[in-house]
Every structure is written in C-alpha cells, then in structure tokens.
Write a protein that holds these residues in place. Structure first.
Motif, short mmCIF file in Angstrom:
data_model
loop_
_atom_site.label_atom_id
_atom_site.label_comp_id
_atom_site.label_asym_id
_atom_site.label_seq_id
_atom_site.Cartn_x
_atom_site.Cartn_y
_atom_site.Cartn_z
N THR A 1 35.85 48.21 44.30
CA THR A 1 34.70 47.49 43.77
C THR A 1 35.09 46.36 42.83
O THR A 1 34.67 45.22 43.02
CB THR A 1 33.76 48.46 43.02
OG1 THR A 1 34.55 49.23 42.10
CG2 THR A 1 33.07 49.39 43.98
N SER A 2 35.92 46.65 41.84
CA SER A 2 36.17 45.61 40.83
C SER A 2 37.39 44.76 41.16
O SER A 2 37.57 43.69 40.59
CB SER A 2 36.35 46.24 39.45
OG SER A 2 37.57 46.95 39.40
N HIS A 3 38.23 45.21 42.09
CA HIS A 3 39.47 44.47 42.34
C HIS A 3 39.89 44.67 43.79
O HIS A 3 40.89 45.31 44.08
CB HIS A 3 40.56 44.97 41.38
CG HIS A 3 41.78 44.12 41.37
ND1 HIS A 3 42.90 44.40 40.63
CD2 HIS A 3 42.08 42.98 42.02
CE1 HIS A 3 43.81 43.49 40.83
NE2 HIS A 3 43.35 42.62 41.68
N PRO A 4 39.12 44.11 44.71
CA PRO A 4 39.31 44.46 46.12
C PRO A 4 40.40 43.67 46.85
O PRO A 4 40.77 44.07 47.96
CB PRO A 4 37.94 44.17 46.73
CG PRO A 4 37.37 43.09 45.87
CD PRO A 4 37.90 43.33 44.49
N TYR A 5 40.90 42.58 46.27
CA TYR A 5 41.83 41.74 47.04
C TYR A 5 43.24 41.81 46.46
O TYR A 5 43.42 41.97 45.25
CB TYR A 5 41.33 40.29 47.09
CG TYR A 5 39.97 40.21 47.72
CD1 TYR A 5 39.79 40.53 49.06
CD2 TYR A 5 38.85 39.88 46.96
CE1 TYR A 5 38.54 40.50 49.65
CE2 TYR A 5 37.59 39.85 47.53
CZ TYR A 5 37.44 40.17 48.87
OH TYR A 5 36.20 40.15 49.43
N PRO A 6 44.26 41.63 47.29
CA PRO A 6 45.64 41.75 46.83
C PRO A 6 46.10 40.50 46.07
O PRO A 6 45.37 39.51 45.96
CB PRO A 6 46.42 41.89 48.14
CG PRO A 6 45.61 41.13 49.14
CD PRO A 6 44.17 41.35 48.73
N GLY A 7 47.31 40.58 45.54
CA GLY A 7 47.98 39.41 44.98
C GLY A 7 48.72 38.67 46.09
O GLY A 7 48.91 39.20 47.19
N LEU A 8 49.14 37.45 45.79
CA LEU A 8 49.85 36.62 46.78
C LEU A 8 51.12 36.08 46.14
O LEU A 8 51.07 35.56 45.02
CB LEU A 8 48.96 35.45 47.22
CG LEU A 8 49.62 34.39 48.11
CD1 LEU A 8 49.98 34.97 49.49
CD2 LEU A 8 48.72 33.16 48.28
#
Ligand SMILES: [Cu+2]
Length: 428
Positions: free
Chosen positions: A271-278
């Motif tokens: 919910t609060s942090h759904p996407y990865p780092g790049l």
C-alpha cells in the motif's frame, strides 16, 4: 615514494598550464541550488539545455593519494568528476554547448543517440590532411573554442556521454558522464512500459571506471604515455572509492567528486511503498565489472538504453545476482527489500541465542539489535554510525582485485544498500 609523486603531480604542469578550473576546484563546492538530493541521481540543473566546459583538477582516492584528472563541468562551476548528470525527457531537443579552454581539442559523443548535430550540421568524424582519423565527431577547438551539439532524445534509458577525441586518453583521464533519458510515460518509469515503474526517491546511479596513475602522471607532465603499458590500479564508483562512495552527494570534503553511491530504501509494502528502486549501472572501463549486491537479486529490465522486451512488447526482464557490466555498457536494474521473515523482538524473535555482548565485535554500522528500527546494547567501548536502527547491506564489484586502490584492499567500487525502518521513523 608515492607521496613524493603525488606532490609532483599536484603542483606540476597544471600550474604551468594555468588551468582556471584548478583554482576553482580548490575554492569550494557547487552552489546551494545543486546540493540535493543527498543520495540518488543528482541531475544537473538546466536540462534539456546544458553548457559544459572542459577543465582539469584533482580527486581524492582511498589510499590518501590524489589524482590529476580532466573532466566536463557545468560552465562557470568548479571542476568535477565524473561530469554532470544530464537528465532529459524523451522527445526533447537536447543542446549541449561544449566550451573548451583546455590546450587540446575535445569533443563529446553520445552513444545511443541518433542524428546528432554539431553547430546545426550532422556531426561527423574528423580527419587530418593525411586522412588520419583525429576525432570521432566534431571538436571544440583547443584554447577557448566551442561547439554546440544537439539531438532529439529519441528513446528512454541510461546512456554515457564521453569524449570522441583520443578517447583512449581523454576518456580515461575523466572526460565522461551519464545521460538519463526519462520516458514520455512519466518520470517515475524507466521505459515506456507500465511494469518499469519505480519509486522516484529510490533512483540510483553506479558509474564504474578505472585509473592507471601513470597515464595521469604523464598527462599532468605533458609527457607521452605508452598505451601498451596501460594497467589500471584504481577502480571507482561515481568517481569515488570506498568509503567515500557512501558519503552523501556533494559531501563538502570531496569538492570535486560530487556523487555518492549509497542506495537508501524502505522495505516494500503493497500500500504505502509498492514500487521497487532502480539502479542505473554504467561502465567506462576496459574490463568487465561484475557488480554484486548482497542479499537479493536485481531484476534486469533494460540494457544499453533498450527495454528487455520482445517484438510484441513481451516482458523479457530477468533476475540476476551479479550484474556483469561490460565496457561501454549500461544496465537498468530494479531491486527491492522485503521483510521476508517478519522478525520482531516481541512477536517473532530471531531463533538464535547470541553471545554475551562483551564477547561480540560489531561492525560500526550495526545498531546493537538485529531488528529493523530497534537499537540495543553495544560491546564496551564500541561506537556506531547507525542512526535509527536501519540495516546496511554491502554491494560491491566482485572482481576482488578491482576493489583495491593501488593494492590497498577493500576500497574502490564498494557501496552499501541502506534499508530504513518503515515510516514513520526517527531517521534523520
Ligand atoms: Cu560480495
């Protein structure tokens, strides 16, 4: 011996050449407007129109040595290494004015960009009167000349820019930098694919390079250098060696090396942090650099400015442990940290009995507790650089001879992934 050589390099030919950038490099850091972010990709202001100037200066290395370098900097700003990070958006017309006060012709090539113009005409290789190739593209002439390159950023991805003039000398001396082209889909995507979305505050650059100090010494003294003796002895990430590599961007004690390599993330949650780092990996070296983040695989989603997809846009991304960056390559890799075991000091303790604290030796980044967001007792006399119960995971070049600085081991291209406790937290 080495100290003597260092002093010789420092006050030798650079002073005789009167390169203004040297004084500027010693004078201080970049202006306040360019001082953020503290970690991650630090785009230079002004895009898509940039004015770069050549210059010479010195960088600090982990063994205490300094190295004479050439480089591109923002016009009017001090020498920096590597060159400014140029961030643009797909479809924009990019202009790069190159001003060249140095005593040699210098140019810029933009590998991966098509239909590059130089002063409004198609950029093209340069030859001398005998037909010998002198530059892969139009130059800014020595002694104050300039040239304006322009192109439409045709496709998103991670790219190098570098000198096309005597690259075996000029690129190795430091005339290179990174170009980031963001997709039309949005700045939070790596490519024009919905599945390339990442967390914008967790975008990082690892620009890998190498140095042969004798080539730099020869350049500083105006002497010739026999390229058949080329033998790198330092390897760097974003122009720094560990432990400088984990210092913030624009750390004041590294005035000519503005880019840190620390990655700082939060744990993933739906919910609060759904996407990865790049991470945008780039290499300007001459050897493969097998970069190796501990703890988890990365997902390779792009290489050399192309998304990994099939003819029907099928997803061809793949997981990889060691990211083996070849000379001139760029790799785009997403990554994430998950609290997979949900360890908790109260609800789910780690099933290990640890020794009495007086019998332990901790790393200086350990909080005293194995639980994220918690701190605990440290052995007597121990101090910690841990700030808020965060975790640190090493990430390094796995060719171990390359994580050295003229033989001094455990330096060079090493950095950390810092995992912060979930928000809200007490981290600075
Ligand atoms: Cu390792």
């Amino acid at each position: 011996m080495r100290e003597q050589r260092t002093k010789g390099m420092r006050w030798g030919v650079a002073r005789k050449l009167g390169l203004v950038a040297l004084a500027a490099a010693m004078a201080g850091a970049l202006p306040a407007a360019a001082q953020s972010p503290a970690v991650g990709v630090a785009c230079s202001p002004g895009g898509p129109d940039f004015t770069l100037a050549t210059g010479a200066g010195y960088i600090s290395l982990p063994d205490g040595n300094t190295m004479y370098m050439w480089g591109y900097s923002q016009a009017g700003q001090p020498f920096q290494h590597p060159g400014p990070v140029l961030c643009v958006t797909e479809g924009q017309t990019v202009t790069v004015v190159l001003q060249n006060p140095s005593p040699m012709d210098v140019s810029i090539i933009f590998p991966g960009q098509e239909n590059v113009l130089a002063d409004g005409s198609p950029a093209q290789p340069q030859f001398d009167g005998t037909g010998r190739l002198t530059s892969l593209t139009n130059v800014a002439p020595a002694g104050g000349g300039s040239v304006t390159y322009s192109f439409v950023a045709g496709k998103p991805g991670t790219f190098l820019y570098e000198s096309g003039t005597e690259p075996q000398k000029q690129v190795r001396m430091g005339l290179f930098g990174a170009l980031v082209v963001r997709p039309a889909l949005g700045a939070g995507f790596a490519y024009n694919r919905p599945d390339s979305q990442f967390t914008p505050s967790e975008e990082f650059m690892l620009l890998l390079s190498e140095l042969d100090p004798y080539q730099h010494q020869a350049a500083e003294q105006g002497a010739t250098f026999d390229l058949t003796t080329y033998h790198p002895r330092y390897w760097l990430v974003n122009g720094r060696g560990f432990p400088d590599s984990i210092a913030d961007n624009f750390a004041p004690w590294l005035p000519s090396q503005p880019y840190g390599a620390l990655a700082r993330v939060h744990g993933m949650d739906a919910t609060s942090h759904p996407y990865p780092g790049l991470i945008r990996y780039l290499s300007v070296g001459t050897e493969d650099y097998p970069f190796h983040p501990h703890g988890n695989n990365g997902l390779v989603i792009g290489r050399d400015g192309r998304p990994l997809e099939g003819p029907g846009q099928e997803d061809l991304s793949f997981e990889k442990f060691a990211i083996n960056i070849g000379p001139g390559q760029t790799w785009d890799v997403t990554f994430q940290w998950r609290d997979a075991e949900s360890y908790s000091s109260t609800a789910n303790p780690v099933p290990v009995t640890t020794s009495n604290v007086a019998n332990l030796v901790h790393g200086m980044f350990y909080s005293g507790s194995p639980y994220l967001g918690e701190t605990g007792p440290l052995p007597p006399g121990a101090s910690t650089l841990n700030q808020c119960g965060e975790f640190y995971i090493i990430s390094h070049n796995h060719a171990l001879y390359q994580i050295t600085s003229w033989g001094m081991t455990m330096s060079g291209p090493i950095t950390y992934l810092r995992v912060d406790p979930p928000l809200p937290n007490t981290c600075p």
